[in-house]
Scaffold this active site. Structure first.
Site, PDB file in Angstrom:
ATOM      1  N   THR A 127      45.642  40.109  30.141  1.00 30.78           N
ATOM      2  CA  THR A 127      44.380  40.593  29.603  1.00 30.78           C
ATOM      3  C   THR A 127      44.685  41.698  28.601  1.00 30.78           C
ATOM      4  OG1 THR A 127      43.168  40.164  31.625  1.00 30.78           O
ATOM      5  CG2 THR A 127      42.273  41.883  30.206  1.00 30.78           C
ATOM      6  N   ARG A 181      36.142  29.585  37.790  1.00 36.40           N
ATOM      7  CA  ARG A 181      36.701  30.846  38.301  1.00 36.40           C
ATOM      8  C   ARG A 181      36.506  31.978  37.275  1.00 36.40           C
ATOM      9  NH1 ARG A 181      40.662  34.788  36.530  1.00 36.40           N
ATOM     10  NH2 ARG A 181      41.492  35.793  38.368  1.00 36.40           N
ATOM     11  N   VAL A 182      36.026  33.111  37.739  1.00 43.00           N
ATOM     12  CA  VAL A 182      35.910  34.304  36.896  1.00 43.00           C
ATOM     13  C   VAL A 182      36.657  35.430  37.606  1.00 43.00           C
ATOM     14  CG1 VAL A 182      34.323  36.031  35.958  1.00 43.00           C
ATOM     15  CG2 VAL A 182      33.703  33.604  35.885  1.00 43.00           C
ATOM     16  N   GLY A 183      37.453  36.172  36.862  1.00 42.35           N
ATOM     17  CA  GLY A 183      38.256  37.242  37.462  1.00 42.35           C
ATOM     18  C   GLY A 183      37.622  38.611  37.300  1.00 42.35           C
ATOM     19  N   THR A 236      44.859  44.915  34.607  1.00 43.32           N
ATOM     20  CA  THR A 236      45.305  43.577  34.234  1.00 43.32           C
ATOM     21  C   THR A 236      46.130  43.023  35.380  1.00 43.32           C
ATOM     22  OG1 THR A 236      46.544  42.264  32.601  1.00 43.32           O
ATOM     23  CG2 THR A 236      47.339  44.487  33.004  1.00 43.32           C
ATOM     24  N   GLY A 283      43.444  38.965  39.101  1.00 42.10           N
ATOM     25  CA  GLY A 283      42.098  39.521  39.212  1.00 42.10           C
ATOM     26  C   GLY A 283      41.582  39.613  40.635  1.00 42.10           C
TER      27      GLY A 283
HETATM   28  N1  ASP Z   1      42.981  39.959  35.235  1.00 44.76           N
HETATM   29  C1  ASP Z   1      42.826  38.696  34.565  1.00 44.76           C
HETATM   30  C2  ASP Z   1      42.096  37.749  35.468  1.00 44.76           C
HETATM   31  O1  ASP Z   1      42.376  37.728  36.660  1.00 44.76           O
HETATM   32  C3  ASP Z   1      44.103  38.054  34.145  1.00 44.76           C
HETATM   33  C4  ASP Z   1      45.201  38.928  33.645  1.00 44.76           C
HETATM   34  O2  ASP Z   1      45.046  40.110  33.364  1.00 44.76           O
HETATM   35  O3  ASP Z   1      46.295  38.403  33.511  1.00 44.76           O
HETATM   36  O4  ASP Z   1      41.296  36.978  34.982  1.00 44.76           O
END
Ligand code: ASP
Length: 316
Positions: A176, A204-206, A227, A230
């Site tokens: 992210t 899916r939503v993080g 980041t 999630g």
């Molecule tokens: N935190 C993000 C998610 O879980 C992914 C990431 O930062 O790599 O959607």
């Protein structure tokens, strides 16, 4: 007046900082513009396989994007599951500025972006499609249709082929772009943008678009952005927790470390999972921490423009 600063996650953060920096000085300075422009620079970069156009698709081959932006508890906006527009951070900003609500999801977010006159684009690049086809070939049909997370989240930015988990276990697919900025008037803002976990379960939503999880900003207490995996961050309200701890007197480095310790306390962590968090307090003191090696924060001030290793790595 204090020295402006912009911080962004991962090594592509240097490019993000370069795009945001011009908005942190001069008469029209705005930390809010800086964080939006910083995210947009990475969203527009099709070489980055975890943000914006060129982001990795879900396991059915579709790309969906999440983002949030925030200046205070009463001023924040977010979008998730954007399918047709390459700059979700700007949609989030329009939600914040023009609607009396915080979050739009899916088709509603896309339609809002269209009504606001934003330019649509095909988010699935040829390369991302090839990555997905390779992933499908490597996984039996049963796994592809399984709702479990079978692809291990690590960092995409240095890898050309997938999966490359063996080569660099902790850092291959997490990416992210998270940005925190303070202008010389000491106004803090934060934003983040992601395509989420690679080959995620459709729908899916993080943490990134959920205020308090992937991002939190409170001008009286500080700001944090996260980041990594999630689901781990969401389990402890990671960014809110960091800001709350700073509000109760913790230094940014202790607040960031405490968030990771809560994750360790709450979850049975597989060896691969990475989480990193950056935090800044209202005086401009900042820090970052990561569960495992491989994460870097890009920092830019009038005297610095570099990648910095986290002050704390819980499992070095
Ligand atoms: N935190 C993000 C998610 O879980 C992914 C990431 O930062 O790599 O959607």
């Amino acid at each position: 007046m204090s020295e402006p600063i912009i911080l962004s996650t991962w090594s592509f953060g240097k490019k993000a900082n370069a795009a945001g920096w011009p908005y942190l000085t001069g008469a029209n300075q705005s930390s809010l513009d800086a964080v939006e422009q910083a995210c947009r620079a990475i969203e527009a970069d099709t070489e980055v396989r975890s943000v914006g156009c060129g982001g990795c698709p879900d396991r059915s081959g579709d790309v969906s994007l999440d983002a949030s932006i925030m200046v205070s508890p009463s001023r924040c906006g977010s979008v998730c599951y954007v399918r047709r527009f390459p700059h979700p951070v700007s949609i989030a900003r329009l939600v914040m500025d023009r609607l009396n609500l915080v979050m739009l999801a899916g088709e509603g977010a896309d339609r809002f972006a269209a009504r606001q006159g934003l330019t649509a684009a095909n988010l699935l690049t040829k390369r991302a499609q090839t990555m997905w086809q390779n992933w499908v070939c490597r996984h039996p049909a049963a796994q592809i249709h399984d709702d479990a997370i079978v692809s291990l989240p690590t960092n995409l930015e240095e890898s050309d082929s997938l999966p490359v988990i063996e080569a660099e276990p902790h850092n291959k697919y997490h990416d992210t772009v998270g940005v925190l900025a303070m202008d010389s008037r000491e106004q803090i803002a934060g934003a983040c943008s992601t395509s989420g976990l690679p080959f995620k379960v459709p729908g899916r939503v993080g943490d990134s678009p959920i205020v308090g999880h992937g991002l939190y900003v409170d001008p009286r207490r500080g700001a944090a952005v996260a980041t990594g995996m999630g689901e781990l961050i969401m389990g402890v309200c990671g960014s809110f927790l960091a800001v709350e701890l700073m509000g109760r007197g913790a230094e940014p480095k202790d607040a960031a470390r405490e968030v990771l310790q809560r994750i360790v306390e709450a979850f049975q962590l597989p060896e691969m999972h990475q989480v990193a968090i950056m935090a800044i307090n209202p005086s401009g003191l900042w820090s970052s921490a990561a569960l495992r090696p491989g994460y870097f924060t890009a920092v830019r001030t009038t005297t610095r423009d570099e990648l910095v290793a986290p002050e704390c790595v819980l499992f070095p």
